[in-house]
Write a protein that holds these residues in place. Structure first.
Motif, PDB file in Angstrom:
ATOM      1  N   ALA A   1       4.473  -8.559 -13.732  1.00 24.52           N
ATOM      2  CA  ALA A   1       4.594  -8.891 -12.315  1.00 24.52           C
ATOM      3  C   ALA A   1       4.004  -7.802 -11.422  1.00 24.52           C
ATOM      4  O   ALA A   1       3.386  -8.093 -10.396  1.00 24.52           O
ATOM      5  CB  ALA A   1       6.060  -9.127 -11.957  1.00 24.52           C
ATOM      6  N   ALA A   2       4.200  -6.544 -11.822  1.00 27.97           N
ATOM      7  CA  ALA A   2       3.777  -5.435 -10.972  1.00 27.97           C
ATOM      8  C   ALA A   2       2.266  -5.237 -10.994  1.00 27.97           C
ATOM      9  O   ALA A   2       1.637  -5.012  -9.954  1.00 27.97           O
ATOM     10  CB  ALA A   2       4.470  -4.150 -11.408  1.00 27.97           C
ATOM     11  N   GLY A   3       1.680  -5.279 -12.188  1.00 27.93           N
ATOM     12  CA  GLY A   3       0.256  -4.987 -12.281  1.00 27.93           C
ATOM     13  C   GLY A   3      -0.066  -3.539 -11.980  1.00 27.93           C
ATOM     14  O   GLY A   3      -1.223  -3.176 -11.765  1.00 27.93           O
ATOM     15  N   LYS A   4       0.952  -2.702 -11.944  1.00 32.55           N
ATOM     16  CA  LYS A   4       0.809  -1.269 -11.722  1.00 32.55           C
ATOM     17  C   LYS A   4       1.662  -0.542 -12.752  1.00 32.55           C
ATOM     18  O   LYS A   4       2.502  -1.155 -13.412  1.00 32.55           O
ATOM     19  CB  LYS A   4       1.241  -0.897 -10.295  1.00 32.55           C
ATOM     20  N   PRO A   5       1.478   0.775 -12.913  1.00 29.65           N
ATOM     21  CA  PRO A   5       2.246   1.497 -13.934  1.00 29.65           C
ATOM     22  C   PRO A   5       3.752   1.364 -13.737  1.00 29.65           C
ATOM     23  O   PRO A   5       4.251   1.393 -12.605  1.00 29.65           O
ATOM     24  CB  PRO A   5       1.799   2.946 -13.746  1.00 29.65           C
ATOM     25  N   VAL A   6       4.460   1.227 -14.852  1.00 28.26           N
ATOM     26  CA  VAL A   6       5.923   1.128 -14.835  1.00 28.26           C
ATOM     27  C   VAL A   6       6.502   2.227 -15.709  1.00 28.26           C
ATOM     28  O   VAL A   6       6.133   2.356 -16.882  1.00 28.26           O
ATOM     29  CB  VAL A   6       6.400  -0.250 -15.340  1.00 28.26           C
ATOM     30  N   ILE A   7       7.391   3.007 -15.130  1.00 30.27           N
ATOM     31  CA  ILE A   7       8.120   4.041 -15.866  1.00 30.27           C
ATOM     32  C   ILE A   7       9.532   3.529 -16.103  1.00 30.27           C
ATOM     33  O   ILE A   7      10.185   3.029 -15.179  1.00 30.27           O
ATOM     34  CB  ILE A   7       8.136   5.363 -15.084  1.00 30.27           C
ATOM     35  N   VAL A   8       9.989   3.633 -17.339  1.00 34.42           N
ATOM     36  CA  VAL A   8      11.315   3.123 -17.702  1.00 34.42           C
ATOM     37  C   VAL A   8      12.297   4.293 -17.755  1.00 34.42           C
ATOM     38  O   VAL A   8      12.033   5.303 -18.415  1.00 34.42           O
ATOM     39  CB  VAL A   8      11.276   2.391 -19.053  1.00 34.42           C
ATOM     40  N   ALA A   9      13.411   4.143 -17.076  1.00 32.97           N
ATOM     41  CA  ALA A   9      14.401   5.209 -16.999  1.00 32.97           C
ATOM     42  C   ALA A   9      15.759   4.710 -17.486  1.00 32.97           C
ATOM     43  O   ALA A   9      16.044   3.515 -17.455  1.00 32.97           O
ATOM     44  CB  ALA A   9      14.515   5.714 -15.557  1.00 32.97           C
ATOM     45  N   GLY A  10      16.570   5.663 -17.929  1.00 26.86           N
ATOM     46  CA  GLY A  10      17.954   5.351 -18.247  1.00 26.86           C
ATOM     47  C   GLY A  10      18.240   5.030 -19.693  1.00 26.86           C
ATOM     48  O   GLY A  10      17.737   4.052 -20.234  1.00 26.86           O
TER      49      GLY A  10
ATOM     50  N   ASP B   1       0.845  -1.182   0.000  1.00 32.57           N
ATOM     51  CA  ASP B   1       0.000   0.000   0.000  1.00 32.57           C
ATOM     52  C   ASP B   1       0.890   1.245   0.000  1.00 32.57           C
ATOM     53  O   ASP B   1       1.864   1.315   0.754  1.00 32.57           O
ATOM     54  CB  ASP B   1      -0.905   0.018   1.232  1.00 32.57           C
ATOM     55  N   GLY B   2       0.550   2.198  -0.823  1.00 34.32           N
ATOM     56  CA  GLY B   2       1.363   3.410  -0.909  1.00 34.32           C
ATOM     57  C   GLY B   2       2.345   3.393  -2.047  1.00 34.32           C
ATOM     58  O   GLY B   2       2.954   4.425  -2.354  1.00 34.32           O
ATOM     59  N   VAL B   3       2.550   2.237  -2.692  1.00 37.78           N
ATOM     60  CA  VAL B   3       3.380   2.153  -3.895  1.00 37.78           C
ATOM     61  C   VAL B   3       2.431   2.204  -5.091  1.00 37.78           C
ATOM     62  O   VAL B   3       1.593   1.323  -5.276  1.00 37.78           O
ATOM     63  CB  VAL B   3       4.225   0.865  -3.919  1.00 37.78           C
ATOM     64  N   HIS B   4       2.553   3.248  -5.889  1.00 38.08           N
ATOM     65  CA  HIS B   4       1.617   3.465  -6.998  1.00 38.08           C
ATOM     66  C   HIS B   4       2.115   2.884  -8.315  1.00 38.08           C
ATOM     67  O   HIS B   4       1.335   2.694  -9.245  1.00 38.08           O
ATOM     68  CB  HIS B   4       1.360   4.961  -7.171  1.00 38.08           C
ATOM     69  N   GLY B   5       3.409   2.640  -8.397  1.00 37.05           N
ATOM     70  CA  GLY B   5       4.006   2.095  -9.611  1.00 37.05           C
ATOM     71  C   GLY B   5       5.481   1.865  -9.382  1.00 37.05           C
ATOM     72  O   GLY B   5       5.961   1.933  -8.244  1.00 37.05           O
ATOM     73  N   LEU B   6       6.222   1.610 -10.466  1.00 37.13           N
ATOM     74  CA  LEU B   6       7.646   1.309 -10.350  1.00 37.13           C
ATOM     75  C   LEU B   6       8.464   2.144 -11.334  1.00 37.13           C
ATOM     76  O   LEU B   6       7.984   2.504 -12.418  1.00 37.13           O
ATOM     77  CB  LEU B   6       7.896  -0.178 -10.611  1.00 37.13           C
ATOM     78  N   ASP B   7       9.688   2.424 -10.943  1.00 43.06           N
ATOM     79  CA  ASP B   7      10.651   3.156 -11.765  1.00 43.06           C
ATOM     80  C   ASP B   7      11.743   2.161 -12.147  1.00 43.06           C
ATOM     81  O   ASP B   7      12.595   1.807 -11.333  1.00 43.06           O
ATOM     82  CB  ASP B   7      11.231   4.322 -10.951  1.00 43.06           C
ATOM     83  N   LEU B   8      11.701   1.675 -13.371  1.00 41.28           N
ATOM     84  CA  LEU B   8      12.573   0.588 -13.806  1.00 41.28           C
ATOM     85  C   LEU B   8      13.765   1.112 -14.596  1.00 41.28           C
ATOM     86  O   LEU B   8      13.600   1.711 -15.661  1.00 41.28           O
ATOM     87  CB  LEU B   8      11.780  -0.398 -14.672  1.00 41.28           C
ATOM     88  N   LEU B   9      14.968   0.868 -14.082  1.00 43.29           N
ATOM     89  CA  LEU B   9      16.192   1.279 -14.773  1.00 43.29           C
ATOM     90  C   LEU B   9      16.563   0.239 -15.834  1.00 43.29           C
ATOM     91  O   LEU B   9      17.661  -0.331 -15.819  1.00 43.29           O
ATOM     92  CB  LEU B   9      17.338   1.459 -13.770  1.00 43.29           C
ATOM     93  N   ALA B  10      15.646   0.003 -16.745  1.00 44.35           N
ATOM     94  CA  ALA B  10      15.792  -1.101 -17.688  1.00 44.35           C
ATOM     95  C   ALA B  10      17.057  -0.999 -18.534  1.00 44.35           C
ATOM     96  O   ALA B  10      17.814  -1.968 -18.683  1.00 44.35           O
ATOM     97  CB  ALA B  10      14.561  -1.166 -18.593  1.00 44.35           C
ATOM     98  N   TYR B  11      17.295   0.171 -19.101  1.00 44.86           N
ATOM     99  CA  TYR B  11      18.442   0.310 -19.991  1.00 44.86           C
ATOM    100  C   TYR B  11      19.730   0.633 -19.245  1.00 44.86           C
ATOM    101  O   TYR B  11      20.729   0.987 -19.851  1.00 44.86           O
ATOM    102  CB  TYR B  11      18.138   1.354 -21.069  1.00 44.86           C
ATOM    103  N   ARG B  12      19.689   0.488 -17.931  1.00 45.69           N
ATOM    104  CA  ARG B  12      20.911   0.495 -17.128  1.00 45.69           C
ATOM    105  C   ARG B  12      21.232  -0.922 -16.671  1.00 45.69           C
ATOM    106  O   ARG B  12      21.990  -1.122 -15.733  1.00 45.69           O
ATOM    107  CB  ARG B  12      20.736   1.393 -15.898  1.00 45.69           C
TER     108      ARG B  12
END
Length: 352
Positions: A166-175, A139-150
């Motif tokens: 796996a997450a079932g929540k929004p994923v933002i890809v960084a890097g 609870d309180g985690v709205h999504g994930l910040d994925l350093l995919a290209y790192r």
């Protein structure tokens, strides 16, 4: 909702000194998601950036770059103090969640093992996906910040897809996202958004120039294209469109707005008395003069004027000039003769 582009005012995981100038450029181009790191500028300057972002109706992001528990908690408290909308990054979820509770700030931590600075993502696809599943369950985690290209893994799109599932929540890809092909892969893998900072600031994104305005414009264009937000329509000239046909009382479809069609028609002489059971109509005179007969009155409609005929109202259009050019706005279901039987009834309309 389409893929979200988040412009980071950062280079090599630090907020740049001239962030305020770059922010002005981004806002002028309509970039609506803008972020910065918690290092590189004093908190007072970050507050000013955040205030400008939010005052412009954009969403603000702060991405945590902390290598130990204490500094990450300090960063989370700084996020609350600054008043950002979304907190990205960090790995110490159990320590950060109590800081954010009740603030309204959305939280997107890093899944997987994050090491070094600039940050690198370590672990197998299975390990990172398991981490994503665990974090997203809180609870309180709205999504994930994925350093995919790192990550050194060979199949980055596969990694993104596994984390999204796996997450079932929004994923933002960084890097290290620096071209439209990689953006397309991020979208196809199911991510909600992505960040670009260094690539745009250093002029590395494929564009017609290295200036930040040109770089951001190219990114925004490519994202709009992927999201289906580019219009296939150009302008049309009424004179040219009307000149393309001679038939009278035979409307042509010139465009469509939702369920409403824009039609062009040439009127000559009298039409038949009729009404439409469900459809309202708008008649705009482009050239000539139109007489609209009703059972209780008559209205003369001059060039540049229009008249609305509600459904159920019996009417009869009459061209007062040799030819009257009329723009019609009406539902696509509208038949020109309405409930009347007339030889001039047209059901299969041509286009112009």
């Amino acid at each position: 909702m389409g893929l979200r582009f988040i412009f980071m005012l950062t280079r090599n995981d630090r907020t740049v000194d001239d962030a305020a100038k770059h922010l002005e450029t981004a806002l002028s181009l309509g970039v609506r998601h803008i972020g910065f790191k918690d290092i590189g500028l004093p908190v007072g300057d970050l507050k000013a950036l955040n205030a400008t972002i939010q005052a412009s109706g954009a969403t603000s992001y702060l991405e945590v770059v902390s290598l130990d528990r204490d500094s990450e908690v300090v960063s989370a408290k700084a996020a609350v103090d600054i008043g950002i909308n979304i907190l990205l990054g960090g790995t110490r979820v159990d320590d950060v969640l109590p800081v954010l509770k009740g603030t309204g700030i959305e939280y997107y931590p890093f899944p997987g093992r994050i090491v070094g600075h600039p940050s690198v993502l370590e672990g197998s696809v299975e390990e990172i996906a398991a981490s994503a599943r665990d974090l997203a369950s809180r609870d309180g985690v709205h999504g994930l910040d994925l350093l995919a290209y790192r990550s050194p893994l060979p199949d980055i799109p596969g990694l993104i897809a596994a984390v999204c599932k796996a997450a079932g929540k929004p994923v933002i890809v960084a890097g290290s996202i620096a071209d439209k092909d990689r953006i397309a892969l991020v979208r196809q893998a199911g991510a909600t958004g992505f960040t670009i900072g260094t690539a745009a600031l250093d002029g590395e994104y494929p564009a017609n120039g290295i200036e930040l305005e040109t770089q951001l414009a190219a990114i925004v264009r490519d994202v709009a294209n992927l999201n289906g937000h580019l219009s296939p329509f150009g302008k049309k000239g009424l004179d040219t469109a009307f000149a393309s046909f001679t038939e009278t009382w035979s409307p042509r479809i010139a465009g469509q707005v939702n369920d409403m069609q824009i039609k062009l028609a040439k009127f000559e002489g009298d039409f038949t008395w009729h009404f439409h059971e469900r459809e309202d109509e708008l008649f705009l005179v482009h050239r000539g003069r139109l007489l609209m007969r009703f059972r209780d009155r008559e209205e003369v409609v001059e060039e540049g004027e229009f008249i609305v005929v509600p459904h159920g109202v019996e009417h009869c259009p009459v061209a007062l000039t040799e030819t009257c050019e009329v723009v019609l706005l009406e539902p696509a279901t509208t038949i020109n003769t309405g409930t009347a039987e007339d030889a001039r009834k047209v059901e299969d309309l041509a286009t112009v």
